[in-house]
Motif scaffolding. Structure first.
Motif, PDB file in Angstrom:
ATOM      1  N   ILE A 250       0.855  -1.184   0.000  1.00 34.74           N
ATOM      2  CA  ILE A 250       0.000   0.000   0.000  1.00 34.74           C
ATOM      3  C   ILE A 250       0.891   1.233   0.000  1.00 34.74           C
ATOM      4  CG2 ILE A 250      -1.775   1.296   1.252  1.00 34.74           C
ATOM      5  CD1 ILE A 250      -2.511  -1.378   2.639  1.00 34.74           C
ATOM      6  N   ILE A 251       0.698   2.098  -0.980  1.00 30.47           N
ATOM      7  CA  ILE A 251       1.424   3.368  -1.057  1.00 30.47           C
ATOM      8  C   ILE A 251       0.399   4.492  -0.932  1.00 30.47           C
ATOM      9  CG2 ILE A 251       2.901   4.843  -2.486  1.00 30.47           C
ATOM     10  CD1 ILE A 251       3.947   2.337  -3.868  1.00 30.47           C
ATOM     11  N   TRP A 252       0.716   5.493  -0.095  1.00 28.33           N
ATOM     12  CA  TRP A 252      -0.268   6.548   0.140  1.00 28.33           C
ATOM     13  C   TRP A 252       0.436   7.891   0.346  1.00 28.33           C
ATOM     14  CZ3 TRP A 252      -5.101   4.004   0.691  1.00 28.33           C
ATOM     15  CH2 TRP A 252      -6.217   4.837   0.701  1.00 28.33           C
ATOM     16  N   GLY A 253      -0.123   8.938  -0.241  1.00 27.48           N
ATOM     17  CA  GLY A 253       0.365  10.287  -0.005  1.00 27.48           C
ATOM     18  C   GLY A 253      -0.229  10.834   1.284  1.00 27.48           C
ATOM     19  N   GLU A 254       0.615  11.297   2.186  1.00 26.81           N
ATOM     20  CA  GLU A 254       0.129  11.751   3.488  1.00 26.81           C
ATOM     21  C   GLU A 254      -0.782  12.970   3.377  1.00 26.81           C
ATOM     22  OE1 GLU A 254       3.404  12.408   6.088  1.00 26.81           O
ATOM     23  OE2 GLU A 254       3.773  10.274   6.432  1.00 26.81           O
ATOM     24  N   ASN A 255      -0.628  13.750   2.322  1.00 30.22           N
ATOM     25  CA  ASN A 255      -1.430  14.961   2.165  1.00 30.22           C
ATOM     26  C   ASN A 255      -2.568  14.788   1.164  1.00 30.22           C
ATOM     27  OD1 ASN A 255       0.384  16.116   3.925  1.00 30.22           O
ATOM     28  ND2 ASN A 255       1.573  17.138   2.344  1.00 30.22           N
ATOM     29  N   ASP A 256      -3.027  13.575   0.983  1.00 35.34           N
ATOM     30  CA  ASP A 256      -4.115  13.306   0.044  1.00 35.34           C
ATOM     31  C   ASP A 256      -5.376  14.046   0.506  1.00 35.34           C
ATOM     32  OD1 ASP A 256      -6.104  12.292  -1.599  1.00 35.34           O
ATOM     33  OD2 ASP A 256      -5.295  10.258  -1.588  1.00 35.34           O
TER      34      ASP A 256
ATOM     35  N   GLU B 199       4.429  15.007   2.231  1.00 29.30           N
ATOM     36  CA  GLU B 199       4.295  16.113   1.278  1.00 29.30           C
ATOM     37  C   GLU B 199       3.882  15.604  -0.106  1.00 29.30           C
ATOM     38  OE1 GLU B 199       7.898  18.318   1.298  1.00 29.30           O
ATOM     39  OE2 GLU B 199       7.767  18.835   3.417  1.00 29.30           O
ATOM     40  N   CYS B 200       2.891  14.738  -0.102  1.00 30.69           N
ATOM     41  CA  CYS B 200       2.441  14.127  -1.347  1.00 30.69           C
ATOM     42  C   CYS B 200       0.935  13.939  -1.283  1.00 30.69           C
ATOM     43  CB  CYS B 200       3.138  12.784  -1.549  1.00 30.69           C
ATOM     44  SG  CYS B 200       2.827  12.037  -3.154  1.00 30.69           S
ATOM     45  N   GLY B 201       0.257  14.156  -2.427  1.00 33.54           N
ATOM     46  CA  GLY B 201      -1.189  14.088  -2.477  1.00 33.54           C
ATOM     47  C   GLY B 201      -1.725  12.776  -3.017  1.00 33.54           C
ATOM     48  N   HIS B 202      -2.793  12.874  -3.825  1.00 28.50           N
ATOM     49  CA  HIS B 202      -3.553  11.698  -4.242  1.00 28.50           C
ATOM     50  C   HIS B 202      -2.868  10.869  -5.320  1.00 28.50           C
ATOM     51  CE1 HIS B 202      -7.042   9.199  -4.740  1.00 28.50           C
ATOM     52  NE2 HIS B 202      -7.176   9.516  -6.017  1.00 28.50           N
ATOM     53  N   LEU B 203      -1.927  11.455  -6.054  1.00 30.52           N
ATOM     54  CA  LEU B 203      -1.265  10.726  -7.134  1.00 30.52           C
ATOM     55  C   LEU B 203       0.250  10.694  -6.911  1.00 30.52           C
ATOM     56  CD1 LEU B 203      -3.207  12.118 -10.239  1.00 30.52           C
ATOM     57  CD2 LEU B 203      -3.636   9.998  -8.989  1.00 30.52           C
ATOM     58  N   PRO B 204       0.708   9.885  -5.968  1.00 30.86           N
ATOM     59  CA  PRO B 204       2.152   9.824  -5.693  1.00 30.86           C
ATOM     60  C   PRO B 204       2.982   9.449  -6.914  1.00 30.86           C
ATOM     61  CG  PRO B 204       0.918   8.708  -3.972  1.00 30.86           C
ATOM     62  CD  PRO B 204      -0.063   9.009  -5.078  1.00 30.86           C
ATOM     63  N   HIS B 205       2.441   8.604  -7.780  1.00 31.11           N
ATOM     64  CA  HIS B 205       3.176   8.159  -8.965  1.00 31.11           C
ATOM     65  C   HIS B 205       3.356   9.286  -9.971  1.00 31.11           C
ATOM     66  CE1 HIS B 205      -1.085   7.405  -9.221  1.00 31.11           C
ATOM     67  NE2 HIS B 205      -1.055   7.353 -10.531  1.00 31.11           N
ATOM     68  N   VAL B 206       2.602  10.369  -9.821  1.00 35.57           N
ATOM     69  CA  VAL B 206       2.785  11.542 -10.665  1.00 35.57           C
ATOM     70  C   VAL B 206       3.615  12.595  -9.939  1.00 35.57           C
ATOM     71  CG1 VAL B 206       1.620  13.409 -11.905  1.00 35.57           C
ATOM     72  CG2 VAL B 206       0.615  11.123 -11.878  1.00 35.57           C
ATOM     73  N   GLU B 207       3.302  12.827  -8.668  1.00 33.89           N
ATOM     74  CA  GLU B 207       4.008  13.851  -7.886  1.00 33.89           C
ATOM     75  C   GLU B 207       5.437  13.431  -7.542  1.00 33.89           C
ATOM     76  OE1 GLU B 207       1.941  16.345  -4.874  1.00 33.89           O
ATOM     77  OE2 GLU B 207       0.426  14.760  -4.977  1.00 33.89           O
ATOM     78  N   LYS B 208       5.596  12.193  -7.128  1.00 37.20           N
ATOM     79  CA  LYS B 208       6.909  11.696  -6.709  1.00 37.20           C
ATOM     80  C   LYS B 208       7.198  10.359  -7.387  1.00 37.20           C
ATOM     81  CE  LYS B 208       7.235  14.103  -2.304  1.00 37.20           C
ATOM     82  NZ  LYS B 208       7.654  14.019  -0.890  1.00 37.20           N
ATOM     83  N   PRO B 209       7.349  10.376  -8.702  1.00 37.18           N
ATOM     84  CA  PRO B 209       7.521   9.112  -9.441  1.00 37.18           C
ATOM     85  C   PRO B 209       8.765   8.344  -9.037  1.00 37.18           C
ATOM     86  CG  PRO B 209       7.968  11.013 -10.855  1.00 37.18           C
ATOM     87  CD  PRO B 209       7.363  11.545  -9.607  1.00 37.18           C
ATOM     88  N   ASN B 210       9.843   9.056  -8.722  1.00 34.65           N
ATOM     89  CA  ASN B 210      11.081   8.364  -8.334  1.00 34.65           C
ATOM     90  C   ASN B 210      10.907   7.621  -7.019  1.00 34.65           C
ATOM     91  OD1 ASN B 210      12.408   9.266 -10.615  1.00 34.65           O
ATOM     92  ND2 ASN B 210      13.240  11.076  -9.612  1.00 34.65           N
ATOM     93  N   SER B 211      10.220   8.259  -6.066  1.00 34.49           N
ATOM     94  CA  SER B 211       9.988   7.625  -4.765  1.00 34.49           C
ATOM     95  C   SER B 211       9.104   6.396  -4.911  1.00 34.49           C
ATOM     96  CB  SER B 211       9.348   8.618  -3.788  1.00 34.49           C
ATOM     97  OG  SER B 211      10.193   9.730  -3.567  1.00 34.49           O
ATOM     98  N   VAL B 212       8.048   6.520  -5.721  1.00 30.90           N
ATOM     99  CA  VAL B 212       7.135   5.395  -5.934  1.00 30.90           C
ATOM    100  C   VAL B 212       7.844   4.267  -6.682  1.00 30.90           C
ATOM    101  CG1 VAL B 212       5.028   4.658  -7.109  1.00 30.90           C
ATOM    102  CG2 VAL B 212       5.071   6.819  -5.858  1.00 30.90           C
ATOM    103  N   ALA B 213       8.618   4.625  -7.698  1.00 33.72           N
ATOM    104  CA  ALA B 213       9.352   3.608  -8.457  1.00 33.72           C
ATOM    105  C   ALA B 213      10.321   2.847  -7.552  1.00 33.72           C
ATOM    106  CB  ALA B 213      10.104   4.259  -9.614  1.00 33.72           C
ATOM    107  N   LYS B 214      10.958   3.575  -6.637  1.00 32.32           N
ATOM    108  CA  LYS B 214      11.894   2.929  -5.710  1.00 32.32           C
ATOM    109  C   LYS B 214      11.157   1.953  -4.790  1.00 32.32           C
ATOM    110  CE  LYS B 214      15.342   3.908  -2.141  1.00 32.32           C
ATOM    111  NZ  LYS B 214      16.001   4.964  -1.318  1.00 32.32           N
TER     112      LYS B 214
END
Length: 322
Positions: free
Chosen positions: A245-251, A276-291
């Motif tokens: 489960i991956i979730w943006g804390e500021n969703d 510091e991430c919203g509803h679409l982590p894979h768009v906002e922080k793609p590197n973090s999600v990919a990792k």
């Protein structure tokens, strides 16, 4: 049907390289290299990742033909090397003269046919937002097709489309028409992202509403709405696959409190929240999600390698002492 290219194919193409038309007969690329079945508005999109992704989309025949699924556009996730199967693979144009059923059962069957025709082995299924509900429904009904799940800011506790299922069709069509409007999409971007310029927000709005411009999108969406939509809350505890489960804390669309609830209800899950991430982590922080995804995928691979090496190392050690 839209098929995702392999991850390696998403690297920027050299300027001198020739663009190839899709392999499906009768489909030809436009002058800019985009497949002709995409809406012409694709030409106006500036985001380089979305444009590159669009040139690599192909139609593939399957035995069941369905329409667009879900709200996310395929191109919204193009910066994450397209690990997201559901939000992309279920983004479909109409290619028949008659509108097929667009309820949950039909969509599940369509995706199963895609898996059965082209994948044919257990897969790691990624579901962002409403795609998480689709992923859970599919994993429970076709466990042989799913090895693991990755759910991103999952929308899995909504009771389907709720009271919208009872709307008169004329009212439903009016609502759907409003749903694809630029002001509504801009507002959705305001809720989803922080710290982006107006020009970027406008371009991403055009990306996010591109699927709304496909033929019969309104018909497909109204049909799905009136069918009742996805209601998978009772299926969550039936998921046997290991889940990340991956979730943006500021969703600001789906509370991260539901991430904790989902973690508690899934039998075999781990949770990672991104600050510091919203509803679409894979768009906002793609590197973090990919990792996170890479670590999750490789974890069992390393364990299998270690288990596989142990007997060999033991035999090798014994031979050295002889």
């Amino acid at each position: 049907m839209l098929a995702l290219p392999p991850i390696s194919a998403l690297a920027p193409r050299p300027k001198h390289a020739k663009r190839r038309a899709p392999k499906c007969p009768g489909v030809y690329s436009t002058l800019a290299g985009f497949p002709s079945f995409l809406p012409k508005e694709i030409e106006n999109i500036k985001d380089p990742f979305a444009r590159t992704f669009a040139t690599r989309i192909e139609r593939l025949p399957v035995s069941v033909i369905l329409t667009h699924f879900g709200c996310p556009s395929a191109f919204e996730n193009s910066g994450t090397n397209s690990l997201d199967i559901f939000a992309n693979a279920m983004w479909l144009p109409i290619i028949s003269e008659r509108l097929p059923r667009c309820d949950v059962t039909s969509k599940r069957e369509h995706f199963y046919q895609l898996w059965n025709f082209y994948i044919k082995k257990p897969m790691i299924l990624v579901g962002p937002s409403l795609g998480a509900a689709v992923a859970i429904d599919f994993a429970v009904n076709h466990p042989e097709a799913v090895e693991k799940l990755i759910l991103i800011d999952a929308s899995v506790y909504a009771e389907g489309t709720g009271s919208l299922a009872d709307l008169p069709r004329v009212v439903a069509y009016a609502g759907v028409y409003l749903l694809k409007s630029i002001p509504v999409r801009l507002y959705a971007n305001f809720l989803t992202f922080t710290g982006i310029s107006f020009s970027t927000s406008l371009d991403w709005t055009n990306v996010g509403r591109l699927h709304c411009l496909l033929p019969w999108w309104e018909d497909a969406t109204v049909d799905f709405m009136i069918s009742g939509g996805y209601n998978v809350s009772s299926q969550i505890k039936q998921v046997n696959q290991k889940t990340l489960i991956i979730w943006g804390e500021n969703d600001r669309i789906i509370s991260n409190k539901l991430a904790v609830r989902l973690h508690c209800e899934l039998p075999n899950a781990i949770i990672r929240q991104l600050p510091e991430c919203g509803h679409l982590p894979h768009v906002e922080k793609p590197n973090s999600v990919a990792k996170l995804i890479l670590e999750y995928v490789q974890e069992d691979c390393y364990k299998e390698m270690e288990c596989g090496r142990s007997p060999t190392l033991k035999l090798h050690s014994q031979s050295l002492h002889k």
